[in-house]
Design a protein around this motif. Structure first.
Motif, PDB file in Angstrom:
ATOM      1  N   ALA A   1       3.378  -3.610  -8.371  1.00  0.00           N
ATOM      2  CA  ALA A   1       3.504  -3.711  -9.823  1.00  0.00           C
ATOM      3  C   ALA A   1       2.481  -4.679 -10.414  1.00  0.00           C
ATOM      4  CB  ALA A   1       4.926  -4.124 -10.201  1.00  0.00           C
ATOM      5  N   SER A   2       1.281  -4.610  -9.908  1.00  0.00           N
ATOM      6  CA  SER A   2       0.182  -5.453 -10.369  1.00  0.00           C
ATOM      7  C   SER A   2      -1.091  -4.614 -10.344  1.00  0.00           C
ATOM      8  CB  SER A   2       0.025  -6.656  -9.439  1.00  0.00           C
ATOM      9  OG  SER A   2      -1.268  -7.204  -9.519  1.00  0.00           O
ATOM     10  N   ALA A   3      -1.762  -4.529 -11.466  1.00  0.00           N
ATOM     11  CA  ALA A   3      -3.004  -3.751 -11.528  1.00  0.00           C
ATOM     12  C   ALA A   3      -4.028  -4.279 -10.521  1.00  0.00           C
ATOM     13  CB  ALA A   3      -3.574  -3.773 -12.944  1.00  0.00           C
ATOM     14  N   SER A   4      -4.094  -5.580 -10.372  1.00  0.00           N
ATOM     15  CA  SER A   4      -5.062  -6.165  -9.438  1.00  0.00           C
ATOM     16  C   SER A   4      -4.736  -5.788  -7.999  1.00  0.00           C
ATOM     17  CB  SER A   4      -5.072  -7.689  -9.577  1.00  0.00           C
ATOM     18  OG  SER A   4      -5.515  -8.049 -10.871  1.00  0.00           O
ATOM     19  N   ARG A   5      -3.459  -5.910  -7.617  1.00  0.00           N
ATOM     20  CA  ARG A   5      -3.091  -5.555  -6.243  1.00  0.00           C
ATOM     21  C   ARG A   5      -3.249  -4.060  -6.007  1.00  0.00           C
ATOM     22  NH1 ARG A   5       0.492  -9.781  -7.200  1.00  0.00           N
ATOM     23  NH2 ARG A   5       2.237  -8.426  -7.736  1.00  0.00           N
TER      24      ARG A   5
ATOM     25  N   ALA B   1     -13.848  -7.197   3.732  1.00  0.00           N
ATOM     26  CA  ALA B   1     -13.864  -8.643   3.514  1.00  0.00           C
ATOM     27  C   ALA B   1     -13.454  -8.956   2.078  1.00  0.00           C
ATOM     28  CB  ALA B   1     -15.256  -9.200   3.794  1.00  0.00           C
ATOM     29  N   VAL B   2     -13.058 -10.190   1.855  1.00  0.00           N
ATOM     30  CA  VAL B   2     -12.604 -10.632   0.539  1.00  0.00           C
ATOM     31  C   VAL B   2     -13.650 -10.343  -0.534  1.00  0.00           C
ATOM     32  CG1 VAL B   2     -11.867 -12.616  -0.829  1.00  0.00           C
ATOM     33  CG2 VAL B   2     -11.183 -12.439   1.554  1.00  0.00           C
ATOM     34  N   GLY B   3     -14.904 -10.629  -0.252  1.00  0.00           N
ATOM     35  CA  GLY B   3     -15.961 -10.411  -1.241  1.00  0.00           C
ATOM     36  C   GLY B   3     -16.092  -8.951  -1.636  1.00  0.00           C
TER      37      GLY B   3
ATOM     38  N   ASN C   1     -12.899  -5.650  -9.086  1.00  0.00           N
ATOM     39  CA  ASN C   1     -13.385  -6.321 -10.294  1.00  0.00           C
ATOM     40  C   ASN C   1     -12.591  -7.606 -10.571  1.00  0.00           C
ATOM     41  OD1 ASN C   1     -15.209  -6.572 -12.404  1.00  0.00           O
ATOM     42  ND2 ASN C   1     -13.857  -5.527 -13.846  1.00  0.00           N
ATOM     43  N   LEU C   2     -12.445  -8.418  -9.519  1.00  0.00           N
ATOM     44  CA  LEU C   2     -11.701  -9.668  -9.603  1.00  0.00           C
ATOM     45  C   LEU C   2     -12.556 -10.814  -9.085  1.00  0.00           C
ATOM     46  CD1 LEU C   2      -8.355  -8.472  -7.972  1.00  0.00           C
ATOM     47  CD2 LEU C   2      -8.708  -8.941 -10.402  1.00  0.00           C
TER      48      LEU C   2
END
Length: 120
Positions: free
Chosen positions: A25-29, A43-45, A52-53
């Motif tokens: 329930a999170s657009a970012s996740r 990788a995180v990058g 787009n975070l």
């Protein structure tokens, strides 16, 4: 056990379902999970760029999902590579994207038909 008892969902199942849906329930996740559905591990990058975070926000989301057990984290030199840990979670996310696509496309078709009917 009665027929009614057999139809009741156990509380622990409901709690896990609520927690799992809350993760999505999170657009970012959802953007992170979408990236991992198409290419994994990352990788995180790479995930930050695809979602787009910022790196910081991406790391926070990744840590939350890793603690929930839906992501794997593997050290690769100086990088940590993330992947989806559970096929059921991946299928749930994929179904959510399919549902969204179907819903958006249906609305567009409905508007298009409605606009065509208004011009004739």
């Amino acid at each position: 056990m009665t027929a009614m008892d057999e139809r009741l969902v156990p509380d622990d199942h409901v709690a896990v379902a609520v927690d799992t849906l809350a993760l999505l329930a999170s657009a970012s996740r959802l953007r992170i999970v979408h990236a991992l559905l198409h290419e994994s591990p990352l990788a995180v990058g790479d995930l930050a760029e695809l979602a787009n975070l910022s790196l910081s926000a991406t790391s926070q989301h990744l840590n939350r999902m890793r603690r929930a057990g839906v992501l794997t984290a593997t050290k690769d030199g100086v990088n940590v590579l993330y992947g989806l840990a559970d096929r059921h979670f991946a299928d749930l996310a994929d179904s959510a994207f399919w549902y969204a696509q179907h819903t958006v496309d249906s609305r567009k078709q409905h508007r298009h038909r409605h606009q065509q009917g208004a011009t004739t």
